[in-house]
Scaffold this active site. Structure first.
Site, mmCIF file in Angstrom:
data_model
loop_
_atom_site.group_PDB
_atom_site.id
_atom_site.type_symbol
_atom_site.label_atom_id
_atom_site.label_comp_id
_atom_site.label_asym_id
_atom_site.label_seq_id
_atom_site.Cartn_x
_atom_site.Cartn_y
_atom_site.Cartn_z
ATOM 1 C CD GLU A 93 -2.267 1.253 2.695
ATOM 2 O OE1 GLU A 93 -2.469 2.579 3.075
ATOM 3 O OE2 GLU A 93 -2.493 0.278 3.435
ATOM 4 C CB CYS A 100 -0.951 6.638 2.176
ATOM 5 S SG CYS A 100 -1.941 5.472 3.142
#
Length: 675
Positions: free
Chosen positions: A256, A295
């Site tokens: 990720e 993120c």
């Protein structure tokens, strides 16, 4: 100050050197030291495999789910301590709650999904059953069993609680132990989290390990049964994915990575609309929560050309109300970045972005933090840029991992989709619009380069968790630059830690392997009606056969009148014969099901507490007045409810006519007392 100990091989181990100092993000003072010197990585993995793995695999999914729930409750009781420690990472109380409560929420969610969607067993059976021969004696089915390795997680600095827990939960539920390797900048917070987990005494020994400091030769000892999950930069993800051990041993890898997420304002969302306000509020929130160190944060704000000035003005007005400073100072809404190094990285990235645009709010040296010293703390002001040429590559290639976003104009849905896709793969994108057709075009056009897409408008805003909030029920990952992974959502996240195996066998063997009755396998008819048996007495394959019962024309007409279902196929013989599927009037399907229930029930009070549904109902052959039906009911799946005084039983129901043809097949779901 001695370095943080690691928890490996069932004990806390102090590293062999003093380690590297980790500063307080607000004051610059030393908080902790980290090092993995002297940690035997091979032994750490072997202990997890040899001790934690067997202990977890001995538990059923429901037992593991119950432990996750207990752990979540325990951590919730200690979350104030985690909040307080989070302040040293630069997090405000709101930031800390986002991280800590989010992680605890993941545990609760996986506990719930494990109890509801997985069996109270150690094997997960995938439907449907595949017939592999004409006679029904050779069948195939997929089963999932836990990998016999370790789920190694290498985490980013920005979510030191949520990050470890979102990876631990699906691995634990699958029956796979975890080894946590936190980022050094915030390792002290993850360390305290793991201390709490160990202190709780809830989880089996070996199911959780912690390595503080560098990874050392950890990856070199990974094998084909291990998994590696990473959260962080795309460049680091690329290096990990290409590690010789990961490649040569086919280690399951999930990444990720940070991504250039976008949020698109619809053309309909003019300044007087609720959607315009939602867009601006969301943009400012994503810039300032965790000081933009997410993120999932919005890096590219795509706005219709004619609305750019309005968005710049509205966003600037809201940003002006954001006070930056020490997390415990009154009125502070945005804290510090994680470190001075991180601040310098943001400034370097900002220089690249300024080659394509200009600042319309804030600046890299404008921060005057409340209650803190700007020289020692990693503070920076929110910065909003405007790039009038959306074709410039910099906004689509450079990410400043902090409170920085760039406004880009677009003209028409095609350009909006094109610009969204230029991020080359994102964790999340959002579309703020009340125009469903515009939303459809954007979602379908941008979906192949996005892991998640949020459509936000006045209708869902009240319940929406927002652009930057991943949910454990759904995929948390994305294609391309975002890492290419998507195995952190729902039950698919659990199955990522398991091996799917195709089993080919005869019906009796398939029943034995899966723990579920398979059509064609042996049935057991006893003198005692299955509905008279408590859960502990009931066995897979226990069967009752009842009938026949004749279905008359009077039954059909009465059912039509009583229910109001006067569909022509039940009431008009001529019209029914004109239908290519029927040879005249037919009985209602639900009349057949009702008669079947009357045939198989045992009416007296007893262990069966309730019928709570039917599944997979199919009507296969028409039932005509004059036909006789028989029902065969077989215990297909027995699921004791963990911690309860009852369980769930799924029964296979097969209703046949006088010629032995199946007229209806379905599953009956009942609640049965354990006894």
């Amino acid at each position: 100050m001695s370095a943080l100990p690691s928890y490996v091989q069932g004990r806390w181990q102090v590293p062999g050197d003093d380690g590297v100092a980790v500063p307080d993000a607000v004051t610059g003072e030393e908080v902790a030291r980290v090092s993995s010197a002297g940690i035997d990585m091979a032994a750490a993995l072997e202990h997890a495999r040899g001790t934690g793995g067997p202990a977890l695999r001995a538990l059923t999914f429901h037992q593991r789910a119950a432990l996750l729930k207990s752990l979540a409750s325990y951590l919730r009781e200690h979350r104030e301590e985690l909040y307080e420690l989070s302040a040293r990472t630069g997090a405000t109380l709101g930031d800390a709650k986002f991280d800590v409560d989010g992680g605890i929420g993941v545990l609760f969610t996986y506990s719930s999904k494990g109890r509801r969607e997985l069996p109270n067993d150690t094997v997960h059976v995938e439907d449907p059953l595949e017939p592999l021969g004409k006679g029904g004696t050779f069948l195939g089915r997929h089963v999932h069993t836990p990998l016999r390795g370790v789920a190694v997680q290498i985490n980013a600095f920005n979510f030191p609680v949520w990050g470890p827990l979102e990876k631990l939960a699906p691995a634990f539920l699958a029956g796979v132990p975890s080894l946590i390797k936190p980022a050094s900048q915030t390792a002290y917070l993850t360390h305290r989290l793991v201390e709490l987990i160990i202190e709780s005494g809830l989880l089996p020994e070996g199911s959780v390990s912690l390595v503080c400091g560098g990874a050392g030769d950890l990856l070199e000892h990974l094998g084909d049964q291990d998994l590696l999950s990473f959260t962080g930069s795309a460049s680091t993800a690329q290096r990990l994915r290409a590690h010789p051990a990961v490649v040569s041993r086919a280690v399951r890898f999930n990444a990720e990575a940070d991504s250039l997420n976008c949020s698109i304002l619809g053309p309909d969302a003019t300044p007087e609309t609720a959607e315009f306000d939602l867009y601006v509020k969301q943009l400012v929130t994503e810039m300032t929560v965790k000081a933009g160190q997410k993120c999932t944060a919005i890096r590219r704000a795509l706005v219709p050309s004619n609305l750019v000035d309005d968005v710049v003005a509205a966003a600037g007005e809201k940003l002006a109300k954001v006070t930056v400073g020490a997390p415990d100072a009154e009125g502070v809404r945005m804290g510090a970045l994680a470190s001075l190094e991180q601040r310098e990285e943001v400034r370097r990235s900002l220089k690249s972005l300024l080659a394509a645009g200009r600042l319309v709010y804030g600046g890299p040296d404008e921060s005057q933090p409340v209650g803190a010293d700007a020289a020692n703390g990693a503070f920076i002001s929110p910065m909003l840029l405007r790039c009038d040429d959306p074709e410039r590559p910099e906004p689509h290639e450079v990410e400043a991992f902090g409170p920085v976003s760039t406004i880009l104009p677009y003209d028409g849905v095609e350009q909006a989709v094109d610009l969204a896709r230029r991020g080359q793969g994102s964790l999340v994108g959002s579309v703020v619009t009340a125009d469903a057709e515009f939303a459809r075009e954007v979602v379908l056009g941008a979906a192949s380069r996005h892991g998640r897409l949020l459509v936000l408008n006045r209708y869902d805003a009240k319940e929406s968790t927002g652009h930057g909030s991943p949910l454990p029920q759904l995929v948390h990952g994305g294609p391309g630059r975002a890492g290419g992974g998507e195995e952190l959502g729902g039950i698919r996240g659990v199955l990522h830690h398991m091996q799917r195996t195709a089993v080919q066998a005869d019906p009796d063997t398939m029943t034995a392997v899966t723990g579920q009755w398979t059509p064609g396998s042996a049935r057991s008819e006893t003198e005692v009606h299955p509905f008279r048996k408590h859960l502990a007495e009931l066995r897979i394959g226990d069967t009752v056969v009842s009938g026949p019962r004749a279905v008359t024309l009077q039954d059909v007409e009465h059912f039509a009148e009583f229910t109001g279902d006067t569909f022509y196929a039940h009431t008009d013989d001529e019209a029914a014969r004109a239908n290519p599927f029927f040879d005249g009037r037919v009985a209602h399907g639900y009349l057949v099901v009702s008669f079947a229930a009357g045939l198989f029930v045992s009416p007296e009070p007893g262990p069966v507490l309730a019928n709570y549904g039917l599944e997979n109902l199919r009507f296969l052959t028409p039932t005509y007045p004059g036909d006789e039906i028989t029902v065969t009911l077989t215990a297909k799946r027995i699921t004791p409810r963990h911690g309860g005084d009852y369980g769930e039983v799924c029964w296979d129901a097969d209703v046949t006519n006088q010629d032995g043809e199946s007229v209806a097949k379905y599953d009956v779901l009942t609640l049965v007392a354990k006894g």
